[in-house]
Design a protein around this motif. Structure first.
Motif, mmCIF file in Angstrom:
data_model
loop_
_atom_site.group_PDB
_atom_site.id
_atom_site.type_symbol
_atom_site.label_atom_id
_atom_site.label_comp_id
_atom_site.label_asym_id
_atom_site.label_seq_id
_atom_site.Cartn_x
_atom_site.Cartn_y
_atom_site.Cartn_z
ATOM 1 N N THR A 1 65.015 15.195 48.174
ATOM 2 C CA THR A 1 66.053 14.261 47.729
ATOM 3 C C THR A 1 65.481 13.240 46.749
ATOM 4 O OG1 THR A 1 65.628 12.835 49.662
ATOM 5 C CG2 THR A 1 67.359 14.513 49.870
ATOM 6 N N GLN A 2 64.182 13.324 46.473
ATOM 7 C CA GLN A 2 63.507 12.440 45.530
ATOM 8 C C GLN A 2 62.992 13.272 44.345
ATOM 9 O OE1 GLN A 2 63.502 9.105 46.044
ATOM 10 N NE2 GLN A 2 64.673 9.546 47.906
ATOM 11 N N PRO A 3 62.743 12.642 43.215
ATOM 12 C CA PRO A 3 62.265 13.380 42.031
ATOM 13 C C PRO A 3 60.776 13.725 42.139
ATOM 14 C CG PRO A 3 62.464 11.054 41.512
ATOM 15 C CD PRO A 3 63.022 11.213 42.899
ATOM 16 N N VAL A 4 60.454 14.668 43.010
ATOM 17 C CA VAL A 4 59.069 15.093 43.204
ATOM 18 C C VAL A 4 58.748 16.208 42.211
ATOM 19 C CG1 VAL A 4 57.421 16.082 44.833
ATOM 20 C CG2 VAL A 4 59.186 14.501 45.650
ATOM 21 N N ARG A 5 57.588 16.103 41.584
ATOM 22 C CA ARG A 5 57.179 17.141 40.651
ATOM 23 C C ARG A 5 56.728 18.379 41.415
ATOM 24 N NH1 ARG A 5 52.352 15.801 36.616
ATOM 25 N NH2 ARG A 5 52.224 14.272 38.291
ATOM 26 N N VAL A 6 57.299 19.526 41.079
ATOM 27 C CA VAL A 6 56.953 20.796 41.711
ATOM 28 C C VAL A 6 56.354 21.700 40.638
ATOM 29 C CG1 VAL A 6 57.806 22.802 42.976
ATOM 30 C CG2 VAL A 6 58.814 20.543 43.394
ATOM 31 N N VAL A 7 55.128 22.155 40.876
ATOM 32 C CA VAL A 7 54.397 22.949 39.884
ATOM 33 C C VAL A 7 53.978 24.276 40.504
ATOM 34 C CG1 VAL A 7 52.299 23.091 38.482
ATOM 35 C CG2 VAL A 7 53.562 20.933 38.642
ATOM 36 N N GLU A 8 54.213 25.352 39.780
ATOM 37 C CA GLU A 8 53.779 26.674 40.224
ATOM 38 C C GLU A 8 52.468 27.034 39.526
ATOM 39 O OE1 GLU A 8 56.968 29.394 39.490
ATOM 40 O OE2 GLU A 8 58.444 28.157 40.572
ATOM 41 N N PHE A 9 51.595 27.725 40.270
ATOM 42 C CA PHE A 9 50.325 28.150 39.684
ATOM 43 C C PHE A 9 49.961 29.525 40.232
ATOM 44 C CE2 PHE A 9 49.102 26.607 43.758
ATOM 45 C CZ PHE A 9 47.889 27.188 44.090
ATOM 46 N N ASP A 10 49.107 30.225 39.495
ATOM 47 C CA ASP A 10 48.699 31.570 39.895
ATOM 48 C C ASP A 10 47.586 31.487 40.928
ATOM 49 O OD1 ASP A 10 50.467 32.965 38.204
ATOM 50 O OD2 ASP A 10 49.135 32.643 36.484
ATOM 51 N N LEU A 11 47.830 32.086 42.077
ATOM 52 C CA LEU A 11 46.832 32.095 43.146
ATOM 53 C C LEU A 11 45.852 33.235 42.918
ATOM 54 C CD1 LEU A 11 46.392 30.536 45.890
ATOM 55 C CD2 LEU A 11 47.353 32.574 46.979
ATOM 56 N N PRO A 12 44.542 32.987 42.977
ATOM 57 C CA PRO A 12 43.574 34.087 42.846
ATOM 58 C C PRO A 12 43.798 35.145 43.919
ATOM 59 C CG PRO A 12 42.477 31.945 42.720
ATOM 60 C CD PRO A 12 43.889 31.675 43.161
ATOM 61 N N THR A 13 43.469 36.374 43.613
ATOM 62 C CA THR A 13 43.618 37.472 44.568
ATOM 63 C C THR A 13 42.267 37.800 45.192
ATOM 64 O OG1 THR A 13 43.326 39.100 42.798
ATOM 65 C CG2 THR A 13 45.578 38.455 43.341
ATOM 66 N N ARG A 14 42.333 38.319 46.411
ATOM 67 C CA ARG A 14 41.114 38.680 47.127
ATOM 68 C C ARG A 14 40.645 40.065 46.732
ATOM 69 N NH1 ARG A 14 40.172 41.305 52.049
ATOM 70 N NH2 ARG A 14 42.355 41.207 52.691
ATOM 71 N N ASP A 15 39.355 40.208 46.533
ATOM 72 C CA ASP A 15 38.758 41.506 46.241
ATOM 73 C C ASP A 15 38.860 42.382 47.487
ATOM 74 O OD1 ASP A 15 37.284 43.690 45.476
ATOM 75 O OD2 ASP A 15 35.439 42.588 45.038
ATOM 76 N N ALA A 16 39.541 43.506 47.352
ATOM 77 C CA ALA A 16 39.758 44.381 48.507
ATOM 78 C C ALA A 16 38.512 45.164 48.891
ATOM 79 C CB ALA A 16 40.907 45.348 48.228
ATOM 80 N N GLY A 17 37.523 45.204 48.020
ATOM 81 C CA GLY A 17 36.304 45.956 48.305
ATOM 82 C C GLY A 17 35.238 45.075 48.931
ATOM 83 N N GLY A 18 34.144 45.698 49.336
ATOM 84 C CA GLY A 18 33.010 44.961 49.878
ATOM 85 C C GLY A 18 33.204 44.510 51.310
ATOM 86 N N GLU A 19 32.245 43.735 51.789
ATOM 87 C CA GLU A 19 32.273 43.251 53.165
ATOM 88 C C GLU A 19 33.348 42.176 53.316
ATOM 89 O OE1 GLU A 19 31.534 41.068 56.685
ATOM 90 O OE2 GLU A 19 31.131 40.204 54.697
ATOM 91 N N TYR A 20 34.125 42.262 54.414
ATOM 92 C CA TYR A 20 35.342 41.465 54.559
ATOM 93 C C TYR A 20 35.061 39.960 54.489
ATOM 94 C CZ TYR A 20 39.480 39.403 56.744
ATOM 95 O OH TYR A 20 40.568 38.629 57.011
#
Length: 250
Positions: free
Chosen positions: A56-75
């Motif tokens: 209900t207030q003029p709050v700034r909302v910003v979207e950003f790209d989240l890094p992705t996790r490498d699916a390979g290698g040790e968890y």
């Protein structure tokens, strides 16, 4: 000084937010919303819907790209590297949008303390020398949304409950002498590694949402139904969050 508010938002239903959460969001100078790729754009839409519903207030909302996790290698190493990258992405947004300091809010699924790494990632910012005051606003966890949806108690009388992950259930099987376990972060069907005749299951997906799905009963009889419903929901919405409670049949 950055005040970093980690706000539990439940399972995505704006009605799950507490009064404290709504007040904290409206008191923020900046709310960051992560983009996780096109196939999970629905997750961003849920966060947008929450902001539209409660700000209900003029709050700034910003979207950003989240890094992705490498699916390979040790968890563990892959996750640690991923968390470092996320902390760096947050720091970049802080420097860009709050160069003189202020209040930053992050919207965290469920509750920030339960199988979520936001607090650990925030700790990396402190270790990096930033002046940050971290505060947590608790939220309704998927665990509590599950038991509420099925109208069941979490634990059997005078007994303990083990909380684990799908990855651990697959790797190590049923944990010790537990009689009840809650399984989170399952990529799909870890319960299939168990002898279904020995267990009951209470499963839920998209809890609290319009497309909430609930299935319960003997695991041997409904395990396939759960997998089919899970697959259909993922295909329809592009993402799925589910959780389940398993109990040994006496």
């Amino acid at each position: 000084m950055i005040r970093l508010d980690l706000i539990g938002i439940g399972t995505g239903n704006p009605e799950h937010l507490t009064v404290q959460a709504i007040r904290t969001m409206n008191g923020a100078d900046l709310i960051l919303l992560p983009r996780k790729g096109s196939e999970k754009s629905g997750l961003l839409d849920v966060r947008r819907t929450i902001c539209d519903a409660v700000l209900t207030q003029p709050v700034r909302v910003v979207e950003f790209d989240l890094p992705t996790r490498d699916a390979g290698g040790e968890y563990i190493n892959a996750v640690q590297s991923w968390h470092n990258a996320i902390a760096a992405a947050w720091a970049k947004q802080m420097a860009l949008h709050l160069p003189e300091g202020g209040r930053l809010a992050l919207l965290v699924w469920g509750d920030p303390s339960l199988y979520d790494s936001t607090l650990r990632i925030a700790g990396r910012l402190i270790g990096g020398g930033m002046a940050i005051d971290i505060r947590v606003v608790p939220g309704i966890s998927s665990l509590h949304a599950l038991t509420a949806a099925h109208a069941i108690p979490l634990n059997q009388l005078a007994e303990a409950v083990t909380i684990t992950t799908g990855r651990l259930l697959r790797a190590h099987g049923w944990p010790g002498d537990a009689t009840s376990i809650v399984v989170m972060l399952d990529e799909g069907g870890a319960f299939q590694t168990l002898d279904g005749s020995e267990f009951e299951i209470w499963w839920g997906a998209c809890l609290g949402m319009e497309h909430e799905a609930l299935i319960s009963g003997r695991l041997a009889q409904i395990g396939d139904d759960i997998m089919q419903r899970r697959s259909a929901l993922r295909q329809e919405h592009g993402w799925i969050m589910d959780i389940y409670l398993l109990r040994k049949i006496a």
